[in-house]
Design a protein around this motif. Structure first.
Motif, short mmCIF file in Angstrom:
data_model
loop_
_atom_site.label_atom_id
_atom_site.label_comp_id
_atom_site.label_asym_id
_atom_site.label_seq_id
_atom_site.Cartn_x
_atom_site.Cartn_y
_atom_site.Cartn_z
N UNK A 202 0.83 -1.21 0.00
CA UNK A 202 0.00 0.00 0.00
C UNK A 202 0.87 1.26 0.00
N UNK A 203 1.99 1.20 0.74
CA UNK A 203 2.89 2.35 0.76
C UNK A 203 3.46 2.61 -0.63
N UNK A 204 3.87 1.54 -1.31
CA UNK A 204 4.38 1.70 -2.67
C UNK A 204 3.30 2.20 -3.62
N UNK A 205 2.06 1.68 -3.44
CA UNK A 205 0.96 2.12 -4.29
C UNK A 205 0.68 3.61 -4.10
N UNK A 206 0.78 4.08 -2.84
CA UNK A 206 0.58 5.51 -2.58
C UNK A 206 1.66 6.36 -3.24
N UNK A 207 2.89 5.82 -3.30
CA UNK A 207 3.96 6.55 -3.96
C UNK A 207 3.66 6.74 -5.45
N UNK A 208 3.12 5.69 -6.07
CA UNK A 208 2.81 5.76 -7.51
C UNK A 208 1.67 6.73 -7.80
N UNK A 209 0.87 7.06 -6.77
CA UNK A 209 -0.26 7.96 -6.99
C UNK A 209 0.07 9.42 -6.68
N UNK A 210 1.31 9.69 -6.26
CA UNK A 210 1.67 11.06 -5.88
C UNK A 210 2.30 11.86 -7.00
N UNK A 211 2.37 11.29 -8.18
CA UNK A 211 2.94 12.04 -9.32
C UNK A 211 4.24 11.44 -9.81
N UNK A 216 8.89 7.66 -9.71
CA UNK A 216 10.34 7.42 -9.79
C UNK A 216 10.85 6.79 -8.49
N UNK A 217 10.41 7.33 -7.35
CA UNK A 217 10.83 6.79 -6.05
C UNK A 217 10.39 5.34 -5.89
N UNK A 218 9.14 5.03 -6.30
CA UNK A 218 8.63 3.67 -6.21
C UNK A 218 9.42 2.70 -7.07
N UNK A 219 9.72 3.12 -8.31
CA UNK A 219 10.49 2.25 -9.21
C UNK A 219 11.90 2.01 -8.66
N UNK A 220 12.50 3.07 -8.13
CA UNK A 220 13.85 2.93 -7.54
C UNK A 220 13.82 1.96 -6.37
N UNK A 395 9.98 7.95 2.35
CA UNK A 395 10.34 6.54 2.19
C UNK A 395 10.70 5.88 3.51
N UNK A 396 10.35 6.51 4.64
CA UNK A 396 10.74 5.93 5.92
C UNK A 396 10.03 4.62 6.20
N UNK A 397 8.75 4.55 5.85
CA UNK A 397 8.04 3.29 6.07
C UNK A 397 8.60 2.18 5.19
N UNK A 398 8.98 2.53 3.95
CA UNK A 398 9.56 1.54 3.06
C UNK A 398 10.93 1.12 3.57
N UNK A 399 11.65 2.08 4.20
CA UNK A 399 12.99 1.79 4.69
C UNK A 399 12.99 0.69 5.75
N UNK A 400 11.87 0.51 6.44
CA UNK A 400 11.78 -0.57 7.42
C UNK A 400 11.94 -1.92 6.77
N UNK A 401 11.73 -1.98 5.45
CA UNK A 401 11.82 -3.25 4.75
C UNK A 401 13.23 -3.74 4.55
N UNK A 402 14.27 -2.89 4.82
CA UNK A 402 15.64 -3.31 4.61
C UNK A 402 16.02 -4.50 5.46
N UNK A 403 15.89 -4.36 6.77
CA UNK A 403 16.20 -5.46 7.68
C UNK A 403 15.23 -6.61 7.48
N UNK A 404 13.97 -6.30 7.21
CA UNK A 404 12.98 -7.36 7.03
C UNK A 404 13.31 -8.23 5.82
#
Length: 433
Positions: A202-211, A216-220, A395-404
């Motif tokens: 959902x976080x990634x989907x919200x990134x794709x809806x912000x313009x 670009x951030x989501x694809x990266x 991208x802080x919420x996405x950053x939690x995925x690094x260790x996960x």
């Protein structure tokens, strides 16, 4: 991997272990959805949303619990108290000679005694964390308490429920290890992290809806995530092979030895445990902040801010702890002196080095280099998403995925290897071919 799962499922004994593991995971996920009474979960969720935006460790702890902490469920403490207890006992075992002798010379009885002490200490730490969480709920958010009942009976009910949930999770983890597939602690962490997958999507989907910038951030992030997975798999299977030659010897009319083999040293022999242990230790300041919330601008507030995930101090300390635990686990798993003595007894030697101390010194030096590469790999993969989250707040919420990602991929690889080992012992035809 899928072929290994298919082959394992076709074997009745392994199928029972897999079903048992899935059953325990189902109980864990069911308990992670049962809220503890007398708590305002709506206000609690708002508090965690703000904590996540501010880069607080609470969001990190919530990831380990599979969302149970932010919902105040009976498994809100998750397996963290047991992990902390394991860290304390392992460090004490190295520091206190009597405990070290108990583990090495006591056999199964000594190991069982250490395991029993770990359980008791885990329950005690679970009680302390339950008290701290209750203090956080009582202090409230936005001038409002997060408790619907502040009486003594309600307090006892909440704290005892959290502690009982910790004890039940420890029991489930040990039973997965004994009767299921994989390491119980890792499997429960795996289940909790995977359950957060839809939230990440959902976080990634919200990134794709912000313009355009969000797209670009989501694809990266997707490209970086895939690259991290590939890198983790490659480094997890990498190893340093030290050549070993066995001398020829004549017994009667037959000649033995003379063959060449190798001594494998895995680059990431400790797996994901250094990251899990480092994360658990860095969660202690956040636990303290549940008891004591200093005023904004005070010395205490500045100290607690140092342990924010966006803090340079936190990132550097996280890296140092990962390095330290990687070397700690390497020292536990490998004893160069013992390896050198075993090679000497069996007539083996490393070409270019004499048996005994020269061989032990060479193995120690090689082990240090390999461990450093493995620890550096863990630190880079764990810290890269945190640095990205510190630079870009969206991208802080996405950053939690690094260790996960490290934990999920590492646990999956270890579990598949255990399945392959068990199938190999049972001479599974499809696997051996």
């Amino acid at each position: 991997m899928f072929q290994t799962l298919k082959n394992a499922w076709s074997m009745p004994e392994l199928r029972k272990k897999m079903l048992y593991t899935l059953f325990i995971i189902l109980i864990f996920r069911f308990g992670s959805c049962i809220p503890v009474p007398f708590i305002d979960t709506t206000l609690l969720s708002q508090y965690f949303e703000q904590a996540s935006v501010n880069g607080s460790m609470l969001g990190y702890l919530d990831m380990f619990t599979g969302g149970g902490l932010s919902r105040a469920t009976i498994f809100a403490m998750s397996i963290t108290p047991y992990i902390n207890a394991s860290i304390i006992l392992q460090l004490l075992t190295v520091a206190i000679p009597a405990l070290e002798r108990m583990v090495k010379d006591g056999g199964e009885e000594g190991r069982e005694k250490i395991a029993s002490w770990t359980r008791y200490l885990g329950v005690l730490l679970g009680l302390l964390q339950g008290l701290s969480y209750y203090a956080l709920l009582r202090n409230g958010f936005g001038g409002k308490t997060m408790l619907s009942n502040t009486g003594a009976l309600a307090a006892v009910t909440i704290i005892v429920t959290f502690t009982a949930g910790t004890a039940l999770i420890m029991w489930m983890g040990e039973h997965i290890t004994q009767k299921g597939i994989g390491n119980g602690i890792s499997i429960i962490l795996f289940a909790g992290i995977v359950s957060r997958g839809p939230s990440l999507m959902r976080t990634l989907a919200n990134l794709f809806q912000t313009g355009t910038s969000g797209i670009v951030s989501g694809i990266v992030m997707i490209i970086v995530g895939l690259a991290i997975v590939v890198f983790i798999v490659y480094m997890s299977n990498a190893e340093r092979r030290i050549p070993v030659q066995y001398a020829k010897r004549v017994v009667g009319r037959k000649m033995y030895g003379g063959q060449s083999t190798h001594l494998p040293i895995k680059v990431n022999a400790s797996g994901v445990m250094p990251i899990i242990f480092a994360s658990s230790i860095l969660s202690l300041p956040q636990t303290i902040s549940m008891f004591w919330q200093p005023e904004s601008g005070s010395v205490g507030a500045h100290i607690l801010n140092l342990f924010s995930q966006t803090s340079v101090f936190y990132i550097v300390l996280y890296a140092l702890l990962i390095l330290a635990f990687a070397y700690f686990y390497a020292s536990i798993q490998f004893n160069p002196i013992e390896i050198a003595n075993n090679l000497k007894k069996n007539g083996g030697f490393i070409p270019g080095f004499r048996p005994g101390k020269p061989t032990s010194d060479f193995i120690t030096k090689a082990l240090g280099k390999v461990t450093f590469v493995g620890a550096l790999f863990l630190a880079v993969v764990a810290l890269l998403p945190l640095i990205v989250g510190a630079v870009n707040s969206s991208l802080r919420n996405v950053a939690l995925g690094g260790t996960s990602v490290i934990i999920v991929v590492g646990v999956a690889l270890d579990t598949v290897k255990q399945m392959e080992a068990q199938m190999l012992m049972r001479h599974h035809k499809g696997f051996l071919e």
